[in-house]
Motif scaffolding. Structure first.
Motif, PDB file in Angstrom:
ATOM      1  N   ILE A 127       0.816  -1.226   0.000  1.00  0.00           N
ATOM      2  CA  ILE A 127       0.000   0.000   0.000  1.00  0.00           C
ATOM      3  C   ILE A 127       0.848   1.274   0.000  1.00  0.00           C
ATOM      4  O   ILE A 127       0.315   2.369  -0.173  1.00  0.00           O
ATOM      5  N   TRP A 128       2.184   1.157   0.184  1.00  0.00           N
ATOM      6  CA  TRP A 128       3.013   2.356   0.341  1.00  0.00           C
ATOM      7  C   TRP A 128       3.002   3.289  -0.866  1.00  0.00           C
ATOM      8  O   TRP A 128       3.088   4.523  -0.703  1.00  0.00           O
ATOM      9  N   PRO A 129       2.888   2.781  -2.091  1.00  0.00           N
ATOM     10  CA  PRO A 129       2.826   3.738  -3.221  1.00  0.00           C
ATOM     11  C   PRO A 129       1.636   4.679  -3.151  1.00  0.00           C
ATOM     12  O   PRO A 129       1.632   5.724  -3.822  1.00  0.00           O
ATOM     13  N   ASN A 130       0.640   4.345  -2.358  1.00  0.00           N
ATOM     14  CA  ASN A 130      -0.531   5.199  -2.217  1.00  0.00           C
ATOM     15  C   ASN A 130      -0.199   6.320  -1.223  1.00  0.00           C
ATOM     16  O   ASN A 130       0.030   6.067  -0.034  1.00  0.00           O
ATOM     17  N   ASN A 131      -0.195   7.566  -1.688  1.00  0.00           N
ATOM     18  CA  ASN A 131       0.165   8.704  -0.834  1.00  0.00           C
ATOM     19  C   ASN A 131      -0.781   8.881   0.344  1.00  0.00           C
ATOM     20  O   ASN A 131      -0.428   9.527   1.336  1.00  0.00           O
ATOM     21  N   VAL A 132      -1.969   8.344   0.230  1.00  0.00           N
ATOM     22  CA  VAL A 132      -2.918   8.443   1.343  1.00  0.00           C
ATOM     23  C   VAL A 132      -2.326   7.825   2.596  1.00  0.00           C
ATOM     24  O   VAL A 132      -2.434   8.360   3.704  1.00  0.00           O
ATOM     25  N   TYR A 133      -1.659   6.687   2.447  1.00  0.00           N
ATOM     26  CA  TYR A 133      -1.085   6.017   3.607  1.00  0.00           C
ATOM     27  C   TYR A 133       0.154   6.734   4.122  1.00  0.00           C
ATOM     28  O   TYR A 133       0.413   6.744   5.335  1.00  0.00           O
ATOM     29  N   LYS A 134       0.929   7.344   3.245  1.00  0.00           N
ATOM     30  CA  LYS A 134       2.083   8.125   3.701  1.00  0.00           C
ATOM     31  C   LYS A 134       1.623   9.308   4.543  1.00  0.00           C
ATOM     32  O   LYS A 134       2.190   9.605   5.606  1.00  0.00           O
ATOM     33  N   ASP A 135       0.604  10.002   4.058  1.00  0.00           N
ATOM     34  CA  ASP A 135       0.072  11.144   4.812  1.00  0.00           C
ATOM     35  C   ASP A 135      -0.500  10.696   6.146  1.00  0.00           C
ATOM     36  O   ASP A 135      -0.365  11.389   7.163  1.00  0.00           O
ATOM     37  N   GLN A 136      -1.113   9.522   6.144  1.00  0.00           N
ATOM     38  CA  GLN A 136      -1.706   9.021   7.379  1.00  0.00           C
ATOM     39  C   GLN A 136      -0.621   8.693   8.410  1.00  0.00           C
ATOM     40  O   GLN A 136      -0.784   8.977   9.604  1.00  0.00           O
ATOM     41  N   LEU A 137       0.498   8.118   7.956  1.00  0.00           N
ATOM     42  CA  LEU A 137       1.584   7.802   8.876  1.00  0.00           C
ATOM     43  C   LEU A 137       2.198   9.088   9.442  1.00  0.00           C
ATOM     44  O   LEU A 137       2.517   9.156  10.636  1.00  0.00           O
ATOM     45  N   SER A 138       2.348  10.085   8.608  1.00  0.00           N
ATOM     46  CA  SER A 138       2.873  11.375   9.087  1.00  0.00           C
ATOM     47  C   SER A 138       1.937  11.977  10.125  1.00  0.00           C
ATOM     48  O   SER A 138       2.383  12.520  11.151  1.00  0.00           O
ATOM     49  N   ARG A 139       0.663  11.869   9.882  1.00  0.00           N
ATOM     50  CA  ARG A 139      -0.326  12.401  10.831  1.00  0.00           C
ATOM     51  C   ARG A 139      -0.273  11.635  12.160  1.00  0.00           C
ATOM     52  O   ARG A 139      -0.393  12.229  13.239  1.00  0.00           O
ATOM     53  N   GLU A 140      -0.073  10.323  12.077  1.00  0.00           N
ATOM     54  CA  GLU A 140       0.027   9.527  13.304  1.00  0.00           C
ATOM     55  C   GLU A 140       1.223   9.979  14.134  1.00  0.00           C
ATOM     56  O   GLU A 140       1.157  10.060  15.364  1.00  0.00           O
ATOM     57  N   SER A 141       2.347  10.305  13.472  1.00  0.00           N
ATOM     58  CA  SER A 141       3.554  10.696  14.212  1.00  0.00           C
ATOM     59  C   SER A 141       3.381  12.024  14.938  1.00  0.00           C
ATOM     60  O   SER A 141       4.073  12.287  15.921  1.00  0.00           O
ATOM     61  N   LYS A 142       2.449  12.841  14.468  1.00  0.00           N
ATOM     62  CA  LYS A 142       2.239  14.151  15.079  1.00  0.00           C
ATOM     63  C   LYS A 142       1.077  14.145  16.070  1.00  0.00           C
ATOM     64  O   LYS A 142       1.191  14.690  17.166  1.00  0.00           O
ATOM     65  N   VAL A 143      -0.005  13.503  15.681  1.00  0.00           N
ATOM     66  CA  VAL A 143      -1.216  13.530  16.502  1.00  0.00           C
ATOM     67  C   VAL A 143      -1.162  12.472  17.602  1.00  0.00           C
ATOM     68  O   VAL A 143      -1.570  12.710  18.735  1.00  0.00           O
ATOM     69  N   ASN A 144      -0.637  11.321  17.272  1.00  0.00           N
ATOM     70  CA  ASN A 144      -0.617  10.201  18.216  1.00  0.00           C
ATOM     71  C   ASN A 144       0.842   9.846  18.488  1.00  0.00           C
ATOM     72  O   ASN A 144       1.312   8.760  18.170  1.00  0.00           O
ATOM     73  N   ARG A 145       1.561  10.794  19.092  1.00  0.00           N
ATOM     74  CA  ARG A 145       3.009  10.715  19.232  1.00  0.00           C
ATOM     75  C   ARG A 145       3.459   9.468  19.989  1.00  0.00           C
ATOM     76  O   ARG A 145       4.353   8.751  19.549  1.00  0.00           O
ATOM     77  N   GLN A 146       2.843   9.187  21.136  1.00  0.00           N
ATOM     78  CA  GLN A 146       3.262   8.064  21.941  1.00  0.00           C
ATOM     79  C   GLN A 146       3.061   6.743  21.201  1.00  0.00           C
ATOM     80  O   GLN A 146       3.897   5.845  21.258  1.00  0.00           O
ATOM     81  N   PHE A 147       1.936   6.633  20.507  1.00  0.00           N
ATOM     82  CA  PHE A 147       1.634   5.443  19.713  1.00  0.00           C
ATOM     83  C   PHE A 147       2.705   5.242  18.639  1.00  0.00           C
ATOM     84  O   PHE A 147       3.226   4.135  18.454  1.00  0.00           O
ATOM     85  N   PHE A 148       3.061   6.344  17.966  1.00  0.00           N
ATOM     86  CA  PHE A 148       4.059   6.239  16.905  1.00  0.00           C
ATOM     87  C   PHE A 148       5.435   5.895  17.473  1.00  0.00           C
ATOM     88  O   PHE A 148       6.190   5.111  16.896  1.00  0.00           O
TER      89      PHE A 148
END
Length: 1102
Positions: free
Chosen positions: A789-810
């Motif tokens: 699924i990595w070629p899909n930019n939707v998932y890249k953006d989602q991972l970046s959002r997780e690192s910022k919004v859900n810091r401890q989880f990431f």
């Protein structure tokens, strides 16, 4: 003459006739024609003349009929006309002018009354004039032809040469009564009884009576129906023939015979083709079944025959001639009254006795019930596999495929018959339906042991039997499994609380312990369950104990075959060494022979199972059912009317309040789904192209996201396996069958990545003994899905959002990723060093054979481990390369960057340092080891994070592993032709080396400036100066970054091993202030010293 109309001169009936009369009265004898011999009409109607052609079986068109004397039997049949005319009008002009067409054939005219036209008076138009028989003459001839009897002693055969039975007793009775010596409807019964007495005692009466039945039925089915008077005669012949057939089976003494089990049975006649003269046809079935309401012995005759045939089939295999038996059961199943009678027989179901063991009860359904032997016929019977796969160790693969195709075709035909039979029971009556469902349920409830870890084939029902049961239940589900899931709401979850047929009390539940489950199901609900629910839960259990258990045998058989082949190899090597010990050599040869037989049996069984379970139609039906189960589970868990086609969207995570109805379901409700799809992905992926829907992705994501709904960690990990299997290349689907759905589904785009990361973290502490090693396989599969699924930019953006919004989880996710990379690289590279050493030893010519064998064994073990570890290393580094390129900020967080830099530096030294030659092994690809690719992965990670100063400092500050020489060695390798590295990469790497060196100089100077660190300011775990000290619940003080890293890997206090979180720490503000003050003082002193030194140097210069 009707026996009821005889006068007092009629002789007294013998005792057998009394029995007959009583029996006939019970059967409801039809009214006989009242016409006496001699009272027949002088002429017949046109339809009667027509019927003569249809019913006479002994007519002759070449010899003219001759008039018979009074009271003598007509031994010649009337010629059958091909065209009929009415001959009752003597004044017709056409009758006087038409020449007789029969004169050309030498046939004399028959007169009707006194008007006999001459040949010259007949018209020129071709007309066929038929003789008009009296009813008496026709009846005499028809009955004689049907029953092959005669009242004329001189007539021994009919016109076709068939032997006739002379009936002297009936003739004498007619003569005594002064009646014409002719066979009539009123004499049929007496004629049959007397004729039956002429049948030899060694021959069954049905051998005579059944051909009679066939002849009377042919007469009744003639295209030209007979007139009413003649039809009445034929119907009476039909009725009495059937009655006497029944008497022959139930009351042989009625015919003066002793009971004989070999004769008093329908079995041999049911087994013959219905077109045979002595075979049971459907007309016989129809007539017999119509009498069941009035005669209870009729059903018993058929039931006993079926029971006897079932016992015979129980001794058969698919190699035997079983087809007549199944054909008979198919015919039998067309008649609901017979099925209703069959289910009442004690042998229809198992009746356990106190002395029966559980194992005997488990196998009883297969051999001791009426239907069991028919379901037992299968290609998986040992005798069948041995026949179809002879010499399995050397058999040609092409022959294996041909044999499997032949077995599949045979099995499909057999299962088709079984499906029709089962449907007939379901539709026959409520009682028959309940009985067949009870039979299926008993099979499931007594064969739970089929899913045990260790199973003896003799203690449970056979694979062939259980596969057939599963296939038939799959077929029963077909009517309600449509593509739109329109009837899924008919599957009632409350079925399990209404005295269900299926016993699942001992099954592990999805998310409930035994006490909770027992309490839940103890509360019974009112109402009744519908048929769809009954069949659904039966089929679900059948897949678990039937087809699912057989599918799992393939893996076990592979292990068994490999193990026994190893034994054979060792014995074969040992036998030549025993030449001087004949006794031991003989025993070794015996062991070898037994081992060869065992492995051949295993291989043949494997081929047979593959032929059965890899059938595409079988697996397609199975997957179709599993799709329904998946949707149903989602509806139960979510409480929503979800289907893949109705637009209802599930909200994740699911409610924290788990429905008891879901939690108390057996684990196999979900296990069956995952196992079936994993099996299909591995063996028959071609059927998945059209068999997979969005419901499977939804199921996997839902229960990975809400993993607390499922207790078993292995069951949860199987959801990842299903998703991973969907990424395997299949035909033109290079990224897998599920790739398009994983990338295009809005539900997947929203929830998939978080669900995978959540389970990546969760599998670290699954609670099972093998969790440490299991997690690597789980994470490997997660990586495969992420790569898809990595070629899909939707998932890249989602991972970046997780690192910022859900810091401890990431942070937890990245920390575990680093842990894995560190451990796997260490294990893999260590194994490579060992392999290098073992290969070097094997090249030593001075090594003894015994030592060589030991080294070779150690080498094989190291190779197996290295292959596994190295494959995981490659995927882990692949993920890090992807993530660091997309998320530089996330991977340079203070809690992460130091560990990441240390891991990179340590392994860079292994790949480029002075000991890298120890990693050189023969055929590195065999172990998935490519040093060039692995080094490039590390370099890419360094370059991905190069723009971040925090990363530069962290690499340079790594006092354990940072060595400029390693980076220089990497530069030299990049310049080598072998690497063929891009010039831009080489330049970037050289620039990064300089940055690391500069940072190292700066940091070293700062460390010199600080000098020795007081013990109270030093982190007790890391030995570094604390910058943000915090107090733990155990009252120990560590740096915040240290405890953060500890909790990311293990949520325990490092000193007391008590559970804790980062929220439990208390800032040590006073200590932090003192550390900052001390640090400032040391830095100021160092600066002052530097200034003094610089001033002195200046003065000296002057």
């Amino acid at each position: 003459m009707d026996p009821n109309e005889r006068d007092e001169r009629e002789p007294v009936l013998p005792s057998q006739d009394h029995m007959r009369q009583q029996r006939l009265a019970k059967l409801g004898r039809l009214e006989k024609p009242s016409t006496k011999p001699g009272d027949t009409t002088k002429s017949e109607t046109k339809s009667e003349v027509s019927a003569q052609s249809a019913l006479s079986t002994s007519s002759s068109s070449t010899n003219p009929p001759k008039p018979n004397p009074v009271n003598q039997e007509n031994t010649q049949s009337t010629p059958l006309p091909s065209r009929e005319i009415t001959s009752t009008t003597s004044s017709s002009p056409s009758r006087t002018s038409t020449p007789n067409p029969f004169s050309q054939l030498g046939v004399q005219n028959e007169t009707n009354g006194n008007n006999a036209p001459s040949d010259s008076a007949l018209p020129s138009k071709k007309m066929h004039i038929a003789k008009v028989d009296t009813l008496e003459d026709w009846s005499n001839r028809a009955i004689s032809d049907i029953f092959r009897i005669t009242l004329d002693e001189s007539r021994t055969t009919d016109t076709r040469g068939n032997k006739l039975i002379y009936l002297p007793e009936l003739k004498a009775e007619l003569e005594q009564a002064g009646e014409p010596i002719k066979l009539t409807a009123s004499t049929i019964d007496s004629a049959i009884i007397e004729a039956a007495r002429h049948v030899p005692s060694g021959k069954a009466l049905l051998d005579y009576l059944l051909p009679c039945w066939k002849r009377v039925m042919r007469a009744l089915k003639h295209p030209r129906p007979p007139p009413a008077e003649r039809l009445a005669v034929l119907n009476e012949a039909k009725r009495l023939c059937m009655s006497n057939c029944i008497f022959a089976l139930t009351m042989p003494e009625y015919f003066g015979r002793d009971p004989n089990p070999s004769h008093d049975s329908l079995v041999p006649y049911l087994l013959r083709h219905h077109d045979n003269e002595d075979g049971i046809c459907l007309d016989f079935f129809n007539e017999a079944v119509s009498r069941i309401p009035e005669d209870d012995t009729v059903a018993a005759v058929f039931v006993d025959a079926m029971v006897a045939m079932s016992r015979k089939v129980a001794t058969m295999t698919m190699n035997d001639d079983y087809k007549p038996y199944i054909n008979c059961l198919v015919s039998y199943s067309r008649f609901s009254p017979l099925l209703n009678a069959l289910v009442e027989h004690p042998s229809f179901r198992v009746n356990p006795t106190p002395d029966m063991t559980k194992e005997q009860i488990a196998t009883a359904s297969e051999t001791q019930t009426i239907l069991g032997p028919f379901f037992r016929i299968s290609p998986l019977q040992a005798e069948v596999t041995k026949t179809y796969f002879a010499n399995p160790r050397t058999i040609d693969p092409g022959h294996v495929r041909s044999a499997q195709s032949a077995l599949q075709m045979t099995l499909k035909a057999h299962q088709s018959d079984l499906t029709g039979i089962t449907n007939a029971f379901v539709r026959a009556s409520p009682n028959a339906r309940n009985s067949i469902l009870d039979w299926f349920a008993f099979i499931m409830n007594t064969n739970h042991k089929r899913r045990a870890l260790q199973v003896k084939a003799t203690e449970v029902a056979s694979d062939g039997f259980m596969v057939n049961v599963t296939a038939i239940l799959d077929q029963l589900c077909q009517p309600f499994m449509d593509a739109t899931f329109s009837r899924i709401d008919r599957i009632d979850i409350n079925y399990l609380r209404r005295n269900p047929r299926i016993d699942m009390s001992d099954e592990t539940k999805l998310n409930a312990d035994q006490a909770t489950s027992d309490a839940f199901y103890k509360t019974q609900l009112p109402g009744s369950s519908n048929f769809i629910s009954e069949v659904f839960f039966l089929t679900l259990a059948a897949h678990h104990y039937g087809l699912g258990a057989t599918n799992s045998k393939l893996k076990d058989l592979d292990k068994d075959i490999k193990y026994v082949e190893g034994i054979i190899k060792r014995i074969e090597e040992e036998i030549p060494k025993l030449q001087s010990e004949p006794a031991r050599q003989f025993m070794a040869k015996q062991q070898l022979q037994n081992a060869v037989k065992a492995v051949e049996r295993h291989i043949a069984l494997k081929h047979g199972i593959e032929g059965v379970v890899l059938d595409e139609s079988t697996q397609t039906l199975s997957l179709q059912f599993m799709r329904y189960v998946a949707v149903w589970l989602l509806r139960v868990a979510s409480g929503k009317d979800y289907t893949p086609v109705n637009g209802v969207k599930l909200e994740l995570p699911l409610s924290a309040d788990k429905p008891d109805a879901f939690s108390c379901l057996p684990e196999y409700a979900l296990q069956d789904i995952t196992e079936n799809f994993k099996f299909a992905f591995r063996f028959v992926p071609q059927i998945l192209i059209s068999a997979l829907g969005d419901e499977m992705i939804t199921l996997c994501i839902t229960f990975l996201r809400s993993s607390d709904y499922i207790k078993n960690p292995y069951l949860k990990s199987s959801l990842v396996t299903v998703l991973c299997s969907g990424t395997w290349p299949v035909f033109h689907f290079r990224s897998g069958i599920l790739a398009d759905s994983l990338n295009g589904s809005s539900f997947a785009n929203e929830h998939l990545l978080h669900s995978l990361m959540k389970f990546y973290i969760e599998c670290e502490h699954s609670g099972v003994s093998s969790a440490f090693y299991d997690k690597f396989n789980i994470r490997y599969e997660i990586f495969q899905v992420i790569k898809c699924i990595w070629p899909n930019n939707v998932y890249k953006d989602q991972l970046s959002r997780e690192s910022k919004v859900n810091r401890q989880f990431f942070l937890q996710f990245v920390n575990l990723l680093l842990n894995d990379a560190t451990y796997l690289l260490d294990e893999a590279l260590t194994k490579l060093v060992k392999i290098h050493e073992y290969q070097k030893q094997l090249r030593d010519p001075t090594l003894s054979p015994e030592d060589k064998e030991k080294v070779r064994t150690d080498l094989e073990q190291a190779e197996q481990q290295c292959q596994s570890w190295m494959q995981l290393v490659n995927d882990t580094m692949g993920m890090m390369k992807l993530f660091t390129a997309a998320l530089r900020d996330a991977f340079t967080m203070p809690e992460i960057v130091t560990r990441l830099a240390g891991m990179l530096n340590y392994n860079l030294e292994s790949l480029t340092g002075p000991k890298r030659s120890n990693l050189k092994v023969e055929d590195g690809k065999k172990y998935h080891f490519d040093p060039k690719t692995l080094l490039l992965d590390f370099i890419h990670v360094y370059l991905n994070l190069a723009p971040k100063p925090a990363f530069i400092d962290a690499v340079a500050a790594d006092g354990r592993s940072y060595k400029p020489a390693n980076f220089e060695a990497a530069s030299q390798l990049l310049r080598s032709p072998k690497f063929n590295a891009d010039p831009g990469m080489r330049a970037a790497w050289d620039s990064l080396r300089e940055k690391f060196a500069e940072a190292k100089r700066r940091l070293d100077q700062a460390e010199l400036d600080l000098g020795d660190i007081p013990d109270e300011f030093e982190d007790p775990l890391m030995g570094d100066l604390m910058t943000d000290p915090v107090i733990l619940p155990s009252h120990n003080i560590v740096d915040r970054s240290t405890i953060v890293q500890q909790l990311l890997s293990n949520p325990l206090d490092p000193f007391t091993r008590s559970p804790m979180t980062i929220e439990d720490v208390v800032p040590a503000d006073e200590l932090r202030a003192r550390i900052q003050e001390w640090k400032a003082e040391r830095i100021a002193a160092a600066k002052a010293k530097t200034k003094v030194s610089e001033g002195g140097n200046a003065m000296d210069t002057d």
